[in-house]
Design an enzyme around this catalytic site. Structure first.
Site, short mmCIF file in Angstrom:
data_model
loop_
_atom_site.label_atom_id
_atom_site.label_comp_id
_atom_site.label_asym_id
_atom_site.label_seq_id
_atom_site.Cartn_x
_atom_site.Cartn_y
_atom_site.Cartn_z
N ASP A 25 115.19 113.62 48.40
CA ASP A 25 115.26 112.16 48.32
C ASP A 25 114.48 111.59 49.50
OD1 ASP A 25 116.89 112.33 46.17
OD2 ASP A 25 118.68 111.49 47.12
N LEU A 26 113.75 110.51 49.25
CA LEU A 26 113.12 109.79 50.35
C LEU A 26 114.19 109.05 51.14
CD1 LEU A 26 109.86 108.23 48.85
CD2 LEU A 26 110.04 110.10 50.48
N ASP A 29 113.53 107.52 43.94
CA ASP A 29 112.87 108.20 45.06
C ASP A 29 113.28 109.67 45.11
OD1 ASP A 29 115.50 107.86 45.75
OD2 ASP A 29 115.11 107.21 47.81
#
Length: 616
Positions: A206-207, A248
């Protein structure tokens, strides 16, 4: 001829594969034209030949043509595709167009070849349809008519095939990043074999702070960040094995041995590639991500189990410190499943107003008078009262921890207001805060708002911070938070002293008002032993630093006597009282509280009436 046409059109309409349709077409053409060998090739966008159908051709011959480039001297088919016109070679052995390829055909008795290009609506060559002969000759009129029909059918079949491919490409491709999407990821997992442990692994990521980038700079910058992230992840993965699975979130399926041998190093390479500053629109953004990974093990019977394990690892990585990588280990899933269950239960309790404050007295060891309280979180579950220790996994979630703190502050502030209005003697109440509270930047606001709303002087409030939070990796931010709280008027206690990795030098940089000695020291108390020596030394240091000391977990009179002999003045534990609800606490305070002023005004009739309502 009509039967051939109807047969092939029916196969196209039915959705049969392109290969099976072309093969059937060759077989039907060979029935109509005797002594011919039929071949269908496709031409890709790079101008390379790929065999599609040739049921009567030797397999080795067809295979040898795969990847050959079209050109002016590329046999009959390659030349026909290059010139976009039919090519007739009546003598393969001596025709210059076959000079580089005759050694492939002649051993199989192929002496002549007539090829016609298959052109799309734009006039580009997308394939060829050819007849090979075992004698030196060209096509007959019947053969020309057959091929004319077959080429037309090939155009229909190839264009339909291209539409199907394009539809699938769009269905399995993320439009923003160009990576394979979630549907492709699910399909890829379904096709993975779980027979050999260690054969493949999965990394999910995940960003970090993507929403902040979106909200601060706009969606065009966020989109650019996603495209950059996708490109960098793809560069670290084997072709076709990087996916954007939503928002994301990204995933990488790893099969290469160099990736599998050291999953941590592979994850570090991904993190390193992402960490380079990126030009996103008119902004420079440094991508940050958190990764979780899992490798196929003997116990993983289906790929979905590896996926779940990687998700567990990612969840744990985000909970314990974003920006890094966690590899799944056995037992992690059980812990997280328990945590998720606790989070759901606590979240429901918050919504349903089932979170309450209980209080444990802090007493003078000599007089046993109550000089303070510690507020402890409790959850009502049916007829049972659940202590915070039973749902502590939930408090590792940032949002739950902050919500619990806000609720507890509201409850404690309201109780303090009632006691103040009643004239009930008490000095201070300690309230616990979590790591999420200390690092969230909003603790002071939450605390101040709760107590100012009830008009409770902050001198009555002690903020209790556990040693692991106080001296963790974020001690700089904790230092600032503690300094700010003390400047505001709160007193700060270092709770559970001795359970982490305490260093008294920290007290020089992040001073506190109270140290609470952990129960583990009190449990081992005996005359002359190590616990006794540590407590005696700490008491001496605390006196010189003007820090008060409270011993926790006192359960026996012997412990109380040893502590008192060592010079400890304050303590709490089951010997004096368990944590009890506000009604029982009110009764305890009225009976045993140390009165700051012995000449305290006698409560009014109204205050006595209110006290009776609070008592059980």
């Amino acid at each position: 001829m009509l039967e051939l046409q109807n047969t092939i059109l029916e196969m196209i309409a039915r959705g049969d594969t392109l290969e099976s349709t072309a093969t059937r077409m060759c077989q039907e053409a060979e029935k109509l034209a005797s002594n011919v060998i039929c071949s269908v090739l496709t031409i890709d966008r790079a101008g390379l030949i790929h065999p599609l159908a040739g049921p009567s051709l030797p397999r080795d011959y067809s295979t040898s043509l795969d990847g050959v480039a079209i050109g002016p001297n590329a046999g009959s088919c390659g030349t026909a595709a290059y010139l976009r016109e039919e090519v007739t070679v009546t003598d393969i052995a001596h025709d210059p167009r076959w000079a580089s390829f005759k050694h492939l055909a002649l051993p199989f008795g192929l002496k002549a070849c007539w090829s016609k290009p298959i052109l799309n609506v734009a006039g580009d060559a997308i394939g060829t349809f050819a007849f090979y002969y075992r004698e030196c000759r060209g096509p007959s009129q019947l053969e020309r008519e057959i091929v004319q029909h077959c080429v037309h059918l090939c155009v229909i079949a190839l264009e339909r095939h291209q539409r199907v491919i394009e539809h699938e490409r769009r269905a399995f491709t993320d439009a923003l990043t160009g990576l394979a999407n979630r549907a492709a990821f699910d399909k890829a997992l379904d096709e993975l074999s779980c027979d050999v442990p260690g054969q493949w692994a999965l990394i999910v990521l995940d960003l970090d702070n993507f929403k902040i980038v979106n909200d601060t700079f706009g969606h065009h910058v966020g989109d650019a960040l996603l495209r950059t992230t996708g490109a960098r992840i793809s560069a670290q993965a084997t072709a076709g094995h990087a996916f954007r699975i939503g928002g994301d979130e990204f995933a990488i399926i790893l099969k290469a041995s160099e990736h599998l041998l050291n999953l941590e190093r592979t994850a570090e390479a991904v993190l390193g590639a992402l960490a380079e500053p990126a030009q996103c629109g008119d902004q420079i953004v440094v991508p940050r991500a958190t990764l979780g990974g899992a490798i196929l093990t003997a116990g993983d019977r289906v790929a979905e189990q590896v996926r779940q394990n990687a998700d567990f690892a990612l969840y744990h990585a985000k909970e314990t410190g974003r920006g890094g990588f966690v590899r799944y280990w056995p037992g992690l899933g059980t812990n997280i499943t328990r945590r998720l269950g606790d989070i759901r239960e606590v979240d429901a309790a918050l919504r349903e107003d089932r979170i309450d404050a209980h209080y444990q007295p802090v007493v003078r060891l000599d007089t046993r008078e109550i000089v303070g309280l510690e507020a402890l979180c409790r959850m009502r579950l049916g007829d049972r009262i659940i202590s915070a220790a039973d749902f502590q996994e939930a408090t590792k979630d940032v949002h739950v921890a902050r919500a619990l703190t806000a609720r507890m502050m509201t409850l404690v502030a309201a109780d303090l207001r009632v006691w103040l209005d009643m004239g009930v003697p008490f000095q201070h109440v300690g309230v616990n805060v979590s790591s999420a509270d200390m690092h969230g930047g909003t603790l002071e606001t939450v605390l101040t708002a709760a107590f100012e709303r009830e008009n409770v002087p902050l001198k009555h409030v002690i903020i209790e911070v556990t040693e692991t939070v106080y001296m963790g990796d974020g001690d700089v931010s904790v230092q600032k938070a503690v300094e700010s709280l003390r400047a505001k008027g709160f007193r700060v206690a270092l709770d559970d002293f001795g359970t982490g990795y305490a260093s008294l030098t920290h007290l020089l940089t992040v001073p506190v008002d109270i140290i609470k000695i952990d129960k583990s020291f009190v449990d081992r108390l005996a005359p002359g032993n190590a616990s006794m020596a540590i407590i005696e030394g700490l008491l001496q240091i605390a006196r010189k630093l003007d820090i008060r000391v409270i011993a926790e977990g006192i359960e026996t009179e012997d412990q109380a006597s040893l502590l008192q002999a060592a010079g400890c003045i304050l303590g709490q534990g089951y010997l004096f009282s368990r944590a009890v609800n506000r009604h029982a606490t009110t009764k305890l305070l009225l009976e045993r509280a140390q009165r700051p002023d012995e000449h305290l005004v006698v409560p009014s009739r109204a205050q006595k009436s209110q006290a009776r309502r609070l008592l059980p």
